[in-house]
Motif scaffolding. Sequence first.
Motif, PDB file in Angstrom:
ATOM      1  N   ALA A  48       0.831  -1.206   0.000  1.00 42.19           N
ATOM      2  CA  ALA A  48       0.000   0.000   0.000  1.00 42.19           C
ATOM      3  C   ALA A  48       0.866   1.257   0.000  1.00 42.19           C
ATOM      4  N   ALA A  49       1.950   1.246   0.760  1.00 44.32           N
ATOM      5  CA  ALA A  49       2.852   2.401   0.785  1.00 44.32           C
ATOM      6  C   ALA A  49       3.480   2.630  -0.587  1.00 44.32           C
ATOM      7  N   PHE A  50       3.830   1.561  -1.269  1.00 42.96           N
ATOM      8  CA  PHE A  50       4.386   1.667  -2.615  1.00 42.96           C
ATOM      9  C   PHE A  50       3.364   2.287  -3.564  1.00 42.96           C
ATOM     10  N   LEU A  51       2.112   1.798  -3.497  1.00 43.47           N
ATOM     11  CA  LEU A  51       1.064   2.348  -4.352  1.00 43.47           C
ATOM     12  C   LEU A  51       0.782   3.810  -4.017  1.00 43.47           C
ATOM     13  N   GLU A  52       0.859   4.138  -2.743  1.00 44.95           N
ATOM     14  CA  GLU A  52       0.663   5.535  -2.341  1.00 44.95           C
ATOM     15  C   GLU A  52       1.731   6.425  -2.970  1.00 44.95           C
ATOM     16  N   ASP A  53       2.961   5.926  -3.017  1.00 44.45           N
ATOM     17  CA  ASP A  53       4.048   6.673  -3.673  1.00 44.45           C
ATOM     18  C   ASP A  53       3.771   6.854  -5.159  1.00 44.45           C
ATOM     19  N   LEU A  54       2.984   5.961  -5.753  1.00 46.72           N
ATOM     20  CA  LEU A  54       2.623   6.061  -7.169  1.00 46.72           C
ATOM     21  C   LEU A  54       1.392   6.937  -7.399  1.00 46.72           C
ATOM     22  N   GLY A  55       0.863   7.518  -6.316  1.00 49.04           N
ATOM     23  CA  GLY A  55      -0.265   8.432  -6.450  1.00 49.04           C
ATOM     24  C   GLY A  55      -1.624   7.849  -6.119  1.00 49.04           C
ATOM     25  N   PHE A  56      -1.661   6.643  -5.580  1.00 48.80           N
ATOM     26  CA  PHE A  56      -2.927   6.047  -5.171  1.00 48.80           C
ATOM     27  C   PHE A  56      -3.371   6.623  -3.835  1.00 48.80           C
ATOM     28  N   TYR A  57      -4.669   6.770  -3.656  1.00 51.56           N
ATOM     29  CA  TYR A  57      -5.246   7.084  -2.353  1.00 51.56           C
ATOM     30  C   TYR A  57      -5.389   5.745  -1.640  1.00 51.56           C
TER      31      TYR A  57
ATOM     32  N   MET B  38     -16.110   6.548  -6.152  1.00 53.16           N
ATOM     33  CA  MET B  38     -16.636   6.778  -7.494  1.00 53.16           C
ATOM     34  C   MET B  38     -17.283   8.162  -7.584  1.00 53.16           C
ATOM     35  N   ALA B  39     -17.967   8.569  -6.523  1.00 47.05           N
ATOM     36  CA  ALA B  39     -18.614   9.886  -6.520  1.00 47.05           C
ATOM     37  C   ALA B  39     -17.584  11.009  -6.553  1.00 47.05           C
ATOM     38  N   GLY B  40     -16.419  10.778  -5.945  1.00 47.71           N
ATOM     39  CA  GLY B  40     -15.383  11.802  -5.907  1.00 47.71           C
ATOM     40  C   GLY B  40     -14.289  11.629  -6.935  1.00 47.71           C
ATOM     41  N   ALA B  41     -14.441  10.650  -7.826  1.00 48.88           N
ATOM     42  CA  ALA B  41     -13.380  10.369  -8.803  1.00 48.88           C
ATOM     43  C   ALA B  41     -13.146  11.541  -9.735  1.00 48.88           C
ATOM     44  N   GLY B  42     -14.167  12.336  -9.995  1.00 46.97           N
ATOM     45  CA  GLY B  42     -14.021  13.479 -10.893  1.00 46.97           C
ATOM     46  C   GLY B  42     -13.098  14.554 -10.354  1.00 46.97           C
ATOM     47  N   THR B  43     -12.884  14.554  -9.042  1.00 48.85           N
ATOM     48  CA  THR B  43     -11.995  15.546  -8.436  1.00 48.85           C
ATOM     49  C   THR B  43     -10.531  15.198  -8.646  1.00 48.85           C
ATOM     50  N   GLY B  44     -10.266  13.961  -9.043  1.00 54.59           N
ATOM     51  CA  GLY B  44      -8.892  13.521  -9.252  1.00 54.59           C
ATOM     52  C   GLY B  44      -8.297  12.844  -8.031  1.00 54.59           C
ATOM     53  N   LYS B  45      -8.824  13.129  -6.851  1.00 59.48           N
ATOM     54  CA  LYS B  45      -8.267  12.551  -5.626  1.00 59.48           C
ATOM     55  C   LYS B  45      -8.535  11.054  -5.523  1.00 59.48           C
ATOM     56  N   TYR B  46      -9.658  10.610  -6.063  1.00 60.73           N
ATOM     57  CA  TYR B  46     -10.046   9.213  -5.898  1.00 60.73           C
ATOM     58  C   TYR B  46     -10.062   8.455  -7.223  1.00 60.73           C
ATOM     59  N   GLY B  47      -9.258   8.873  -8.163  1.00 64.13           N
ATOM     60  CA  GLY B  47      -9.178   8.188  -9.443  1.00 64.13           C
ATOM     61  C   GLY B  47      -8.366   6.907  -9.367  1.00 64.13           C
ATOM     62  N   ARG B  48      -7.464   6.853  -8.375  1.00 63.68           N
ATOM     63  CA  ARG B  48      -6.624   5.668  -8.164  1.00 63.68           C
ATOM     64  C   ARG B  48      -6.685   5.341  -6.679  1.00 63.68           C
ATOM     65  N   VAL B  49      -7.291   4.208  -6.355  1.00 63.15           N
ATOM     66  CA  VAL B  49      -7.551   3.854  -4.961  1.00 63.15           C
ATOM     67  C   VAL B  49      -7.034   2.452  -4.682  1.00 63.15           C
ATOM     68  N   ALA B  50      -6.426   2.280  -3.517  1.00 60.31           N
ATOM     69  CA  ALA B  50      -6.018   0.952  -3.043  1.00 60.31           C
ATOM     70  C   ALA B  50      -6.428   0.830  -1.583  1.00 60.31           C
ATOM     71  N   LEU B  51      -6.884  -0.341  -1.211  1.00 63.45           N
ATOM     72  CA  LEU B  51      -7.228  -0.568   0.188  1.00 63.45           C
ATOM     73  C   LEU B  51      -6.683  -1.909   0.629  1.00 63.45           C
ATOM     74  N   VAL B  52      -6.343  -1.978   1.898  1.00 62.19           N
ATOM     75  CA  VAL B  52      -5.841  -3.208   2.506  1.00 62.19           C
ATOM     76  C   VAL B  52      -6.943  -3.761   3.393  1.00 62.19           C
TER      77      VAL B  52
END
Length: 107
Positions: free
Chosen positions: A18-27, A45-59
């Motif tokens: 997750a830390a690696f993906l965060e370094d790649l710009g994932f939330y 999905m509702a906030g994906a248009g803002t750009g903040k949630y276009g790339r998401v990873a969860l553990v």
Amino acid sequence: MEFIIISGLSGAGKSSAAAFLEDLGFYCVDNMPVALITNFAGLCMAGAGTGKYGRVALVTDIRGGQTFDELFQALDGLREMHLDYQLLFIEAADEDIVRRYKETRHT
């Protein structure tokens, strides 16, 4: 939207992934309960248009037998939402996991 679910063996490196993906710009969100995955995905999905949630990873932890059923329900929910996802299951050799536990043991 990129949506990655990370799970696997305890001590195998889920948080490091997750830390690696965060370094790649994932939330990234660590330790997400399986029951909240679809709700979280909907918010992203509702906030994906803002750009903040276009790339998401969860553990999440899916080691328990009952949790597998919850995970399958969550994945079905993601499909119903027409959300493409990737599932990354991380494992490690027993020796590596034992070594990591010894390195992080609180005494």
